[in-house]
Design an enzyme around this catalytic site. Structure first.
Site, PDB file in Angstrom:
ATOM      1  N   LEU A   1       0.818  -1.209   0.000  1.00  0.00           N
ATOM      2  CA  LEU A   1       0.000   0.000   0.000  1.00  0.00           C
ATOM      3  C   LEU A   1       0.850   1.257   0.000  1.00  0.00           C
ATOM      4  O   LEU A   1       0.540   2.238  -0.653  1.00  0.00           O
ATOM      5  CB  LEU A   1      -0.928   0.018   1.222  1.00  0.00           C
ATOM      6  CG  LEU A   1      -2.323  -0.576   1.077  1.00  0.00           C
ATOM      7  CD1 LEU A   1      -3.032  -0.578   2.417  1.00  0.00           C
ATOM      8  CD2 LEU A   1      -3.132   0.194   0.053  1.00  0.00           C
ATOM      9  N   GLY A   2       1.903   1.264   0.782  1.00  0.00           N
ATOM     10  CA  GLY A   2       2.764   2.435   0.893  1.00  0.00           C
ATOM     11  C   GLY A   2       3.876   2.175   1.884  1.00  0.00           C
ATOM     12  O   GLY A   2       3.900   1.151   2.578  1.00  0.00           O
TER      13      GLY A   2
ATOM     14  N   VAL B   1       6.681  -0.552   6.293  1.00  0.00           N
ATOM     15  CA  VAL B   1       6.007  -0.764   5.014  1.00  0.00           C
ATOM     16  C   VAL B   1       4.608  -1.301   5.295  1.00  0.00           C
ATOM     17  O   VAL B   1       4.432  -2.186   6.141  1.00  0.00           O
ATOM     18  CB  VAL B   1       6.783  -1.757   4.128  1.00  0.00           C
ATOM     19  CG1 VAL B   1       6.136  -1.868   2.752  1.00  0.00           C
ATOM     20  CG2 VAL B   1       8.241  -1.342   3.992  1.00  0.00           C
TER      21      VAL B   1
ATOM     22  N   ASP C   1       3.757  13.573  14.321  1.00  0.00           N
ATOM     23  CA  ASP C   1       3.943  13.636  12.863  1.00  0.00           C
ATOM     24  C   ASP C   1       2.623  13.971  12.181  1.00  0.00           C
ATOM     25  O   ASP C   1       2.198  13.303  11.235  1.00  0.00           O
ATOM     26  CB  ASP C   1       4.508  12.320  12.334  1.00  0.00           C
ATOM     27  CG  ASP C   1       5.079  12.456  10.918  1.00  0.00           C
ATOM     28  OD1 ASP C   1       5.303  13.603  10.483  1.00  0.00           O
ATOM     29  OD2 ASP C   1       5.304  11.427  10.263  1.00  0.00           O
TER      30      ASP C   1
END
Length: 441
Positions: free
Chosen positions: A37-38, A44, A158
């Site tokens: 997915l990303g 990951v 974040d």
């Protein structure tokens, strides 16, 4: 990059099927791993399917060597990310932790996967910028989520548009990627693991990172970005010196209330910055907003109206761009689509085209249309299209269209007047490109 991602995915599958994972076969029985997915700085993320009910889930793999901070759950040592997700299990706006597995090489974190959804970065990028009402609808949810995380002593660290996913059906938001999250404390932090363009100035100047104050700053950056389609700061220098240059510029018309909220969130002094509670009680945030269905419906109607206006002004746009092609190269570069000032720059150039006096262009256009025999509308359209075309492929297409036009028309003796007008309709740059095409042929 694609080869590297597929190789890592293949290695993870080998890892799950290898000797080292025999003691953790429960994951393979419960979930079927799919494509990637990303990825980010902390791990990951892969697509996966829960075998018992075919539910879509996301599985994040973290290598042990990449874990920066540890915690304990029921006496077992786990990455801080798992602990923070578990502490926020009752926070509605946080991605839900479903399960986690420890393997010798790292950890597998199973989370819910809202569908259909899109992260806020792609959402803003796809729309260029979002309306103030839609920004309020999304920002209010995000601010409530951050406040509830703080109430549970969880600091995300974040906050950015890439770490917020939006359910396209309901408009609900989910905060994801707790890889940089840690326990909230009153004292300052000695490290920072988030995204630097969302980081407050006190960190760059004094290595001072205060949890709540830094979260408020990041929310201010996020709100500014959602309204303007761009970040307020380009680099660390901008972050540290913006307060010396006066109020931040806004590239879209917005209300005074939202400007006030952003300025309070982006106050240079962290001890003068507004609190999370002040954000939730701000008049702009508390203002009543339309439902998600109404907001998206208005957006679709607006797009339809804009496309209709573009269709009616197509001829005028072609003539305007022909005039722009005659200007020096510097002006054409400054108005390339996709530049940072795309929205404002294009509207400004459009108004200048209509408001400024251009006697030379005007006289030339008058002579071309009244004293000379003009080319046909089809020929003019093909010529203008060729003059606008940036790539060789589209020049070939324009030339092909011109050849087809000649086939359908009966042959006529050369008309020097028509040829002269046609040459004038095309810019010198387009002539050079077409000459290059002929030389290649």
């Amino acid at each position: 990059m694609k080869k590297l991602a597929s190789l890592q995915f293949f290695n993870l599958k080998l890892l799950l099927n290898g000797e080292s994972s025999r003691g953790f076969s429960k994951f393979k029985k419960n979930y079927k791993l799919k494509a990637e997915l990303g990825r980010g700085g902390f791990g990951v993320v892969y697509r996966a399917v829960r075998t018992c009910d075919n539910a879509l889930v996301a599985v994040k793999f973290i290598e042990r060597s990449n874990v920066k901070e540890w915690a304990r759950i029921n006496g077992e040592q786990v990455p801080m990310e798992i602990c923070m997700l578990a502490k926020c299990s009752k926070v509605r706006g946080v991605i839900r932790l479903l399960d986690w597995y420890s393997i010798p090489e790292g950890f597998l974190i199973v989370m819910e996967r809202p569908y259909p959804c899109i992260d806020m970065f792609d959402f803003i990028k796809g729309q260029g910028k979002i309306s103030e009402d839609m920004a309020r609808f999304l920002f209010r949810q995000i601010a409530v989520t951050v406040h509830e995380c703080v109430q549970n002593r969880v600091l995300h660290r974040d906050l950015k548009d890439e770490n917020i996913v939006i359910d396209l059906v309901t408009g609900s938001t989910k905060l994801i990627d707790f890889g940089a999250a840690t326990v909230l404390r009153r004292s300052q932090y000695s490290d920072f693991q988030g995204t630097r363009l969302y980081c407050p100035p006190e960190w760059f100047l004094h290595s001072l990172y205060l949890g709540r104050e830094a979260a408020v700053w990041s929310l201010g950056v996020l709100l500014y970005n959602s309204l303007n389609g761009r970040l307020p700061f380009r680099n660390e220098k901008d972050i540290c010196t913006a307060h010396l240059l006066g109020p931040l510029p806004f590239f879209v018309p917005v209300s005074a209330e939202v400007k006030d909220l952003i300025s309070k969130c982006l106050t240079f002094d962290p001890f003068q910055r507004c609190s999370l509670e002040a954000i939730l009680n701000h008049p702009w945030v508390k203002q009543q907003t339309l439902s998600w269905d109404a907001l998206t419906k208005n957006k679709v109607q607006k797009k339809t109206s804009e496309s209709s206006d573009d269709h009616h002004s197509e001829t005028l746009g072609d003539h305007s761009e022909t005039e722009e092609d005659r200007s020096p190269p510097t002006s054409s570069v400054s108005q390339q689509p996709g530049s940072a000032d795309e929205g404002v720059g294009l509207s400004a150039s459009s108004s200048n085209t209509h408001n400024q006096k251009k006697p030379n262009h005007k006289e030339f256009r008058m002579a071309k249309t009244s004293l000379l025999a003009p080319p046909t509308s089809i020929e003019m359209k093909a010529a203008v299209q060729a003059s606008k075309t940036p790539t060789q492929f589209n020049v070939h297409t324009a030339l092909k269209n011109q050849r087809q036009i000649k086939k359908h028309h009966s042959p006529q003796p050369p008309n020097s007047t028509v040829l002269t007008a046609l040459r004038r309709a095309m810019s010198r740059e387009a002539q050079n490109r077409i000459s290059g095409v002929f030389s290649q042929d």
